[in-house]
Structures are given as C-alpha cells and as structure tokens.
Enzyme design. Structure first.
Site, PDB file in Angstrom:
ATOM      1  N   HIS A  58       0.813  -1.219   0.000  1.00 15.82           N
ATOM      2  CA  HIS A  58       0.000   0.000   0.000  1.00 15.82           C
ATOM      3  C   HIS A  58       0.844   1.266   0.000  1.00 15.82           C
ATOM      4  CE1 HIS A  58      -3.351  -2.433   0.118  1.00 15.82           C
ATOM      5  NE2 HIS A  58      -3.170  -2.881   1.341  1.00 15.82           N
ATOM      6  N   ARG A  63      -8.812  -1.896 -17.761  1.00 19.49           N
ATOM      7  CA  ARG A  63      -8.525  -3.292 -17.372  1.00 19.49           C
ATOM      8  C   ARG A  63      -9.606  -3.757 -16.396  1.00 19.49           C
ATOM      9  NH1 ARG A  63      -2.722  -1.679 -17.839  1.00 19.49           N
ATOM     10  NH2 ARG A  63      -1.698  -3.305 -19.052  1.00 19.49           N
ATOM     11  N   ARG A  95     -11.800  -3.590 -21.761  1.00 14.16           N
ATOM     12  CA  ARG A  95     -11.294  -4.922 -22.091  1.00 14.16           C
ATOM     13  C   ARG A  95     -11.983  -5.929 -21.177  1.00 14.16           C
ATOM     14  NH1 ARG A  95      -5.087  -6.532 -21.306  1.00 14.16           N
ATOM     15  NH2 ARG A  95      -5.639  -6.438 -19.115  1.00 14.16           N
ATOM     16  N   GLU A 134      -2.052  -9.807 -29.268  1.00 11.09           N
ATOM     17  CA  GLU A 134      -0.989 -10.015 -28.275  1.00 11.09           C
ATOM     18  C   GLU A 134      -0.443 -11.439 -28.327  1.00 11.09           C
ATOM     19  OE1 GLU A 134      -2.368  -9.232 -24.278  1.00 11.09           O
ATOM     20  OE2 GLU A 134      -4.302 -10.171 -24.642  1.00 11.09           O
ATOM     21  N   ASP A 159       2.432  -8.870 -23.884  1.00 13.76           N
ATOM     22  CA  ASP A 159       2.271 -10.302 -24.132  1.00 13.76           C
ATOM     23  C   ASP A 159       2.797 -10.698 -25.504  1.00 13.76           C
ATOM     24  OD1 ASP A 159       1.267 -11.523 -21.813  1.00 13.76           O
ATOM     25  OD2 ASP A 159      -0.647 -10.513 -22.106  1.00 13.76           O
ATOM     26  N   ARG A 201       7.496 -12.783 -19.238  1.00 10.27           N
ATOM     27  CA  ARG A 201       7.632 -11.358 -18.928  1.00 10.27           C
ATOM     28  C   ARG A 201       7.863 -11.096 -17.445  1.00 10.27           C
ATOM     29  NH1 ARG A 201       1.427  -9.240 -20.184  1.00 10.27           N
ATOM     30  NH2 ARG A 201       1.694  -7.639 -18.611  1.00 10.27           N
ATOM     31  N   CYS A 232      -1.402  -0.640 -26.917  1.00 11.75           N
ATOM     32  CA  CYS A 232      -1.698  -0.383 -25.507  1.00 11.75           C
ATOM     33  C   CYS A 232      -0.696  -1.049 -24.560  1.00 11.75           C
ATOM     34  CB  CYS A 232      -3.122  -0.823 -25.166  1.00 11.75           C
ATOM     35  SG  CYS A 232      -3.353  -2.592 -25.320  1.00 11.75           S
TER      36      CYS A 232
HETATM   37  C1  PEP Z   1      -0.252  -6.374 -23.095  1.00 17.20           C
HETATM   38  O1  PEP Z   1      -0.149  -7.603 -23.016  1.00 17.20           O
HETATM   39  O2  PEP Z   1       0.551  -5.654 -23.735  1.00 17.20           O
HETATM   40  C2  PEP Z   1      -1.349  -5.666 -22.397  1.00 17.20           C
HETATM   41  C3  PEP Z   1      -1.598  -4.394 -22.598  1.00 17.20           C
HETATM   42  O3  PEP Z   1      -2.100  -6.374 -21.511  1.00 17.20           O
HETATM   43  P1  PEP Z   1      -1.627  -6.813 -20.035  1.00 17.20           P
HETATM   44  O4  PEP Z   1      -0.316  -6.092 -19.752  1.00 17.20           O
HETATM   45  O5  PEP Z   1      -2.741  -6.441 -19.131  1.00 17.20           O
HETATM   46  O6  PEP Z   1      -1.440  -8.292 -20.212  1.00 17.20           O
HETATM   47 MG    MG Z   2      -1.815  -8.795 -22.246  1.00 15.43          MG
END
Ligand code: PEP
Ligand code: MG
Length: 536
Positions: A185, A290, A326, A424, A448, A458, A495
């Site tokens: 937090h 999100r 999304r 993605e 992704d 990642r 994005c």
């Molecule tokens: C991505 O995968 O680039 C993305 C925007 O979604 P997230 O980071 O929420 O997986």
């Molecule tokens: Mg993603």
C-alpha cells in the site's frame, strides 16, 4: 542506505519515524467463551466504525485509492473465515479475544506471507492491520496519530492505508518502509500522491530528526548528506521540477506531430478515479480499461449491477470521449481464488482471458450485459484479450447476440459497441488480415506479444536482458498488424508498455499507428515526443 524504489521523485527533509501503538494481549483474563466472543463482536464493530470514518475522509479528500482499500478492510472484518479462526481459538483453546485475534493474525500472516505471489504477500499486511485495530479496540486503548507539524520524510515498519489516512499527508515529503514491495500500500499510495517512496530499507532507529535525501529513482536514503551531495540533489530536484512544469504546460495542447498528423493519445486505467486523473493530464479517452480489477481483491464474483455501475460511472466521467473496456483478462499472473481455476503447469499459456470467458459463459454474459447497459450512456468499445483465431470472434459475437436478446427481453437499453481484438499473440498478428475482416479495431498488447513471440516469460527478471521489446520480430509484427488493419478500415492502437517508450515513438508513428494508450503518468512525456516528430 539501499532499499527498493517504488515511487519516483527526490525528497530532501528531516526524518520522522512513525511508531504504532504497542498493545499487550496478555493483559486481560479469560472470561469464558460467550463473554470473549461478545467482546470480539463489539471490538469488530468499533473497528469497522473507525475504518468507515477514515474511508469517508479519504473519499472526501479525493483519495479514491485509499477509500477503496479501506472499504476492502471493512469487508475483511466480516470475513467468516477470519471470524471463525478467531472464535475457534476462543472456544477450543480458551484464549482471550486479544490472544485469539493475535494468534489467528499470525497464522494467516504466515500463510499469505509465505506465498510466492507478491499480491498475496501484500494482503498479509492487510490482515495484520485489521487484526491490530481489533486488538486495540479490545484493550480500550486509543490510536495515537502522530501530529506532523513539519515537512518530513516518514519512516515506518510498514504503512497501511488506515495509517496514512490518519496522518497529515500534506506534511509528508516521502515514505520509507522496512517491509513492503512494489505492490504494497505504501507504494500504491505514494504513486497516487505523486511522492517518492522506497520500501525494504532497514533504517536505524537513531536516525530520527536527521536531515536526509531520499532518491525514489534508485532507492537510496542518504542520511546526514555532506554539502556537495546536498547541492547535487538540490540541483537535480530543481531540474525535475522544471521538467514537470514544462510537461504540465502540454496538458491542453493537441497530440499532433510537427507535420500536422493527429495521433490519438489515450490512457490505460483500472477505475473511474484513475480516469479523472488521466483526463486532468489531457488524455483524449481510455484505450484500455482493465476490467479484471473488479474481480481481484474480493471474495466473490462482482454482480452485473456492481459492474454496470462502475462502467456507467466511467462513461459519465468521460463525457462522450472514447472508452475501450477490455473483458476480463484473468489467469496467468492474475489469479482469483473464488474462480477456483484448476492448477496449470503453464498458466501463461493456459485457461486465461477470453479462453476462460468462452468456457464460463455465465461469467462472460454477466460482464457483457453490464458493459452493454453502460453503453446506453455514452460511447463504449469492447476489447477481447488473448485472441488466437477468427473462430473465437465468431463465438464472442454469438454470446453478444444472446446478451443483446436478453437485454431486449428485459427492456434494458444499450447502444452499438465497436468490437476489437487484442493482438498479443503471434497467431493473432499472423492472421491480422483475417481478423481485420471480423472486428472494428485492433489494440496491440506488446507486453504479451513480446513474451509469446520471444518465448520469454515477462515476469522472469533473470531473462530481462533478452526480453527485447524492440526485437525485429516485434517490429515486423507491428507493421504487419497496422497494415492489415488499415486495409480493412480498422483503427490500430498500441496499448502495451511499448506505447510509452519514447525512444521508439517516431518509428511507431511512421508505421502508421493511429493511437497510443499509456499509463496516465506517461501521457505528457509521450505527448511531448509526438509533438517533436516529423513523420514524412
Ligand atoms: C499487453 O499484453 O501488452 C497488455 C496491454 O495487456 P496486459 O499487460 O494487461 O497483459
Ligand atoms: Mg496482455
């Protein structure tokens, strides 16, 4: 001294240590199980009252992040598993209410704290905070709020939202805690207050009252700095302030290149208060909402009504601007206990995102009904994550048709929503020519897309050195997706984090990307980059 930087910035000020009130659970005598359980109930009610007034205070101060965390504490105080764990200790082991709360707290803390998931580790601190509040109420003692009269760098073992809410945060220049992580937090609150914070720093108790510098970029706390260091940091701080001032002048300027091309600059967010912040920073709309945020940090599915209210509030705040919601991207690194997902050896390639939704149509329909109902109040587009085939889009369209029919039947209003595919996965990028015929827009999730294209997890920090977001394979996929999208009249947005990487903005614009959607904190920096680029 070295810690872990979790919120950027430089602070120079006097150190002050926040010490929580100690309690002594051994003090009271066991009065029998009925009396102890009653004492517990009264203390829980008092604790809830305190939290409720702190929540209202936070909300009135516009601190929505803090208010929502405090709201979740109130819910946790009613958690049957927690109450049961305490009452069993009173009944079976003849512990006083204080001892029982402390013992249950330590057990749950140990359990959550030993989990690999940093999110669950951060929740362990929540359990400690609510338990201590109940214990304090059992002892009849009063919470002492440190009265900060000077600007200070605040040091603490750990800070919970209720701690910070009771502080005069106007006086806090920065936070340093001994415990905590990027998800604790302290980190969340510091970032929302836009002040530096460093966690996991074991400061000495004797440093109180000394002058210090906190570097929220590299995690350093410099106690008693010499004059030369002080001067260096003062200059750096002044430079940062000047940079922030220049950036803030860009808020109301358009996102256009030097040769007049407009590039949509949108924000990635998870809640309506985030949207307000993003709008203040001059974004044109929301490119990635999100929605899985509603499903995390709770014990049961959010209802259609709860989701509808949240989406409708987002639409209202945006007042006609673009909103791309999304659908839930749950699974992989975002696990939710009540969904009871099976153990998977490889969850990143498992039952996640749209795969989960198509396999759990009741959950999917509930979310889509809520989104469509919100569309009656203003423009809404729907984005589907982890797409790998056109058959998935057909299945999605069929669920959408069912949802619309059910809304018609219930006499509920909705509007037409644009349908988008997240690009993605390498599969989606490779068939983007086919997907473009099935959807209205693309949003490229480079986080992704990079993970799956390069076969690099990642989350694995040891592989960071080969997790190259500028890899030629990614750049070719981007160009291919943008060209294929444009051939069919699909707008293409990026994005993923790459959208905020200003070292590559010029290349992205020359590839023809229509929109960039970035975290609110990166909006101005990206706008500055766009305004300095000549495409042709
Ligand atoms: C991505 O995968 O680039 C993305 C925007 O979604 P997230 O980071 O929420 O997986
Ligand atoms: Mg993603």
């Amino acid at each position: 001294m070295q810690g872990k930087a979790v919120s950027e910035g430089i602070a120079i000020g006097v150190l002050s240590i926040y010490r929580k009130l100690a309690h002594n659970p051994g003090m009271s005598k066991y009065l029998g199980s009925v009396a102890e359980i009653n004492r517990l109930a009264v203390a829980r009610i008092q604790a809830k009252r305190e939290l409720e007034s702190l929540r209202i205070k936070a909300s009135m101060e516009g601190n929505e992040a803090g208010a929502s965390l405090l709201g979740s504490y109130i819910v946790m105080l009613d958690d049957p598993a927690f109450i049961d764990a305490v009452e069993r200790r009173i009944g079976d082991r003849h512990m006083t209410a204080e001892e029982a709360v402390e013992s249950a707290r330590d057990r749950i803390y140990e359990l959550f704290g030993s989990m690999d998931d940093p999110y669950m580790q951060a929740r362990a601190e929540d359990i400690r905070d609510i338990s201590d509040r109940v214990i304090r109420n059992l002892g009849g003692s009063v919470q002492i709020t440190p009265n900060l009269t000077d600007d200070v760098i605040l040091l603490a073992e750990d800070l919970t939202p209720s701690d910070t809410m009771q502080l005069n945060t106007d006086r806090v220049l920065a936070f340093v805690t001994k415990r905590g992580s990027n998800l604790s937090h302290t980190a969340i609150i510091a970032r929302s207050m836009n002040i530096p914070a460093v966690v996991a720093l074991d400061y000495p108790e004797g440093c109180e009252g000394k002058l210090a510098i906190l570097d929220g970029y590299n995690g350093e706390l410099i106690i008693d700095p010499d004059e030369a260091t002080l001067e260096r940091y003062r200059e750096r701080k002044a430079e940062l302030e000047e940079r922030a001032r220049i950036l803030s002048e860009l808020k109301s300027l358009p996102s256009v290149t030097l040769d007049g091309h407009h590039v949509g600059l949108l924000a990635n967010v998870g809640s309506a208060p985030d949207i307000k912040k993003a709008l203040e920073l001059g974004c044109e709309g929301i490119g990635l909402f999100r929605s899985e945020i509603f499903y995390l940090d709770r014990d049961d599915y959010p209802t259609e009504e709860e989701q509808y209210e949240a989406y409708a509030e987002a639409v209202r705040v945006l007042d006609g601007r673009e909103l791309v919601i999304r659908t839930i991207d749950i699974g992989a690194d975002k696990q939710v206990p009540y969904l009871q997902m099976k153990h998977e050896d490889n969850p990143a390639m498992g039952m996640r995102a749209v795969r989960y939704c198509l396999g759990h149509k009741d959950v999917f329909r509930t979310q889509l009904r809520a989104i469509y109902r919100a569309s009656a109040h203003g423009p809404v587009s729907i984005l589907f994550p982890m797409i790998i085939s056109i058959e998935e889009i057909w299945q999605i369209r069929s669920v959408i048709n069912e949802v619309k029919a059910s809304l018609d039947k219930d006499g509920l209003k909705y509007a037409t929503c644009k349908i988008g595919a997240m690009i993605e996965t390498p599969a989606a990028a490779m068939i983007s020519d086919l997907l473009a015929k099935e959807v209205d827009f693309f949003s490229i999730g480079t986080n992704d897309l990079t993970q799956y294209t390069l076969a690099v997890d990642r989350q694995n920090t040891e592989l960071e050195f080969i997790c190259d977001y500028h890899h030629e394979a990614i750049l070719r996929f981007l160009k291919m997706t943008i060209d294929n999208g444009h051939k069919e009249g699909c707008k293409v947005c990026i994005c993923g984090e790459l959208a905020a990487d200003t070292s590559i903005t010029a290349d992205l614009l020359r590839m023809g990307v229509d929109e960039l959607s970035v975290t609110p904190a990166s909006l101005l920096k990206v706008k500055q980059a766009i305004r300095g680029i000549r495409i042709s």
